[in-house]
Design an enzyme around this catalytic site. Structure first.
Site, PDB file in Angstrom:
ATOM      1  N   LYS A 155     -20.747 -43.539  56.799  1.00  0.00           N
ATOM      2  CA  LYS A 155     -21.818 -42.976  57.617  1.00  0.00           C
ATOM      3  C   LYS A 155     -22.900 -42.456  56.683  1.00  0.00           C
ATOM      4  O   LYS A 155     -22.640 -41.612  55.819  1.00  0.00           O
ATOM      5  CB  LYS A 155     -21.273 -41.856  58.493  1.00  0.00           C
ATOM      6  CG  LYS A 155     -22.356 -41.179  59.317  1.00  0.00           C
ATOM      7  CD  LYS A 155     -21.785 -40.256  60.346  1.00  0.00           C
ATOM      8  CE  LYS A 155     -22.885 -39.496  61.055  1.00  0.00           C
ATOM      9  NZ  LYS A 155     -22.350 -38.602  62.074  1.00  0.00           N
ATOM     10  N   LYS A 207     -22.283 -46.952  59.998  1.00  0.00           N
ATOM     11  CA  LYS A 207     -23.359 -46.359  60.797  1.00  0.00           C
ATOM     12  C   LYS A 207     -24.481 -45.905  59.891  1.00  0.00           C
ATOM     13  O   LYS A 207     -24.190 -45.290  58.868  1.00  0.00           O
ATOM     14  CB  LYS A 207     -22.784 -45.168  61.557  1.00  0.00           C
ATOM     15  CG  LYS A 207     -23.751 -44.471  62.452  1.00  0.00           C
ATOM     16  CD  LYS A 207     -23.076 -43.339  63.148  1.00  0.00           C
ATOM     17  CE  LYS A 207     -24.127 -42.519  63.837  1.00  0.00           C
ATOM     18  NZ  LYS A 207     -23.665 -41.199  64.080  1.00  0.00           N
TER      19      LYS A 207
END
Ligand code: PBG
Length: 358
Positions: free
Chosen positions: A226, A280
Site C-alpha cells: 500500500k 493499492k
C-alpha cells in the site's frame, strides 16, 4: 465435377490475386504469413481469441456506513457514491448479492465526537462497523464481508496507528490496538480482515490472536503493498479522516518510487499468515500487481481507489471520456495484469452491465 458456384469462387480468388499484383512469394516468417489483423476482423473472432475476461465474481464493492436510519449522505468528491446508514447498507448488500457480487467491504464514518487520540471506538464491540457487520450477516448470509483493520476512522488525528509524544506512529503499541480491533470485528462476523495500516508485523500478530481465540477460519487479506498515495483524498472525505490528518502517511505507507520493496512486503505478509494480498492504488501500480502475481502466485487483489473513481467520473461527467468503456477498460487492465479481484466503487453498475451481456 466442380459446381458453377465453386468455379465462380475460384475465379474471384484469381481476380483478387491479380489485383494484388503478384501471388504472395514463398512465405518467410512474419508478414504477410502473419497478419495479426486477421483475428481482429470480426466481433465473433475477437471474442474467440480474447485472453482475459471480467465477471461480477471479480468485483468487491466498498460501502461507507454512517449512523442513523434511512440516512444517505452524498460524497462530493465521489459523485454517485453515498454513505449509508445500516438499514440502507443492508439493502445495498442484498442488491449486491442479487447481481452476483461475491463480497462487500465496509468503511465506517465515525461521529467526530467519538474520535480520540487512543482510537477508543475501534475497540467497542458495539461500534458502527460491528453493528453493520451483524446486520448484514443476518440479512444476507451469502455475501462475504470484508473489514479494514486500521485506526484511521477512529483517531482524532486521522492516522492509522497510535502516536508517540513526538507525533510518530508507534508500531508496536499500534499492533496491540489492531489485534483488539481485529478480534471484535471477527467476533461480529466479519469474514475477511483486511489490515490496511502498514505496520510491521501486523499480519503475524493478528493471525496469532485469531488462532488463539478460535477464529481459525477468518481470512486475512493484507494490504501488503500500500503506497503513500495522493489517490486516497476522496476516501478520506468519505470516512472523514482527512480533515484533521496531521502530516502524511509516508513513515508507514510505501514510497511510490519502489517496486522491489513491494515484493519484500508481500513475502513477509505471506510468511506471517496472509491468505490474500492487495496492491493499492490500482491503475498507476499495474507493474506491482504483475510482479506480485508472477512472484507468488497467490490470490492478488487490487484496489481501484477513490481517486481513480473521481478521475474517471469527473472526465465522464464533462463528456471527455466514454464512461462505460473507460471503466471496463480500467477493470480489464487489472485482470490482464494478474489481479484475481478488484475493489471498485463501480462494482454494482459494472456487475449489472456484465450480467445483461450474458
Ligand atoms: C485506511 C484506508 C484508506 C483507503 C482504504 N483504507 C486510506 C488511507 O490509507 O488513508 C483508501 C481507499 C480509497 O482511496 O478508495 N487505512
Amino acid at each position: 465435377m466442380a459446381s458453377p458456384s465453386k468455379d465462380k469462387t475460384v475465379s474471384l480468388r484469381t481476380e483478387r490475386a491479380k489485383r494484388a499484383g503478384t501471388r504472395p512469394p514463398a512465405l518467410k516468417s512474419g508478414y504477410p504469413a502473419t497478419r495479426l489483423r486477421r483475428n481482429r476482423r470480426a466481433d465473433w473472432s475477437r471474442r474467440l481469441v480474447r485472453e482475459t475476461a471480467l465477471t461480477p465474481d471479480d468485483l468487491i464493492w466498498p460501502l461507507f456506513v454512517i449512523d442513523g436510519e434511512r440516512a444517505r449522505s452524498e460524497i462530493e468528491s465521489m459523485p454517485g457514491v453515498a454513505r449509508l446508514s445500516i438499514d440502507l447498507a443492508v439493502r445495498a448488500a442484498e442488491d449486491a448479492a442479487a447481481i452476483g457480487l461475491p463480497a462487500i467491504a465496509l468503511f465506517p464514518n465515525t461521529e467526530p465526537s467519538l474520535r480520540d487520540e487512543a482510537a477508543s471506538q475501534a475497540f467497542n464491540p458495539g461500534n458502527l462497523v460491528c453493528r453493520a457487520v451483524r446486520a448484514i450477516k443476518q440479512a444476507v448470509p451469502e455475501i462475504g464481508i470484508i473489514c479494514d483493520v486500521a485506526l484511521d476512522p477512529y483517531t482524532s488525528h486521522g492516522h492509522d496507528g497510535l502516536l508517540d509524544e513526538d507525533g510518530t506512529v508507534d508500531n508496536d503499541r499500534t499492533l496491540q490496538a489492531l489485534i483488539t480491533q481485529a478480534l471484535i470485528q471477527a467476533e461480529a462476523g466479519c469474514d475477511i480482515l483486511a489490515p490496511s495500516d502498514m505496520m510491521d508485523g501486523r499480519i503475524g500478530a493478528i493471525r496469532a490472536a485469531l488462532e488463539e481465540n478460535g477464529f481459525t477460519d477468518t481470512q486475512i487479506l493484507s494490504y501488503a503493498a500500500k503506497y503513500a498515495s495522493a489517490y486516497y483524498g476522496p476516501f478520506r472525505d468519505a470516512v472523514g479522516s482527512g480533515v484533521q490528518l496531521r502530516g502524511d502517511k509516508k513513515t508507514y505507507q510505501m514510497d511510490p518510487a519502489n517496486g522491489d520493496e513491494a515484493l519484500r512486503e508481500v513475502a513477509l505478509d505471506i510468511s506471517e499468515g496472509a491468505d490474500m494480498v492487495m496492491v493499492k492504488p490500482g491503475i498507476a501500480y499495474l507493474d506491482i500487481v504483475w510482479r506480485v502475481k508472477e512472484a507468488f502466485k497467490l490470490p492478488t487483489f487490487v484496489y481501484q481507489t477513490s481517486g481513480e473513481y473521481a478521475m474517471l467520473t469527473a472526465a465522464a461527467e464533462r463528456g471527455w471520456l466514454d464512461r462505460d468503456r473507460v471503466i471496463l477498460e480500467n477493470l480489464l487492465a487489472f485482470k490482464r495484469a494478474g489481479a484475481d479481484a478488484i475493489f471498485t466503487y463501480f462494482a454494482p453498475e459494472v456487475a449489472r452491465r456484465l450480467k445483461d451481456e450474458f
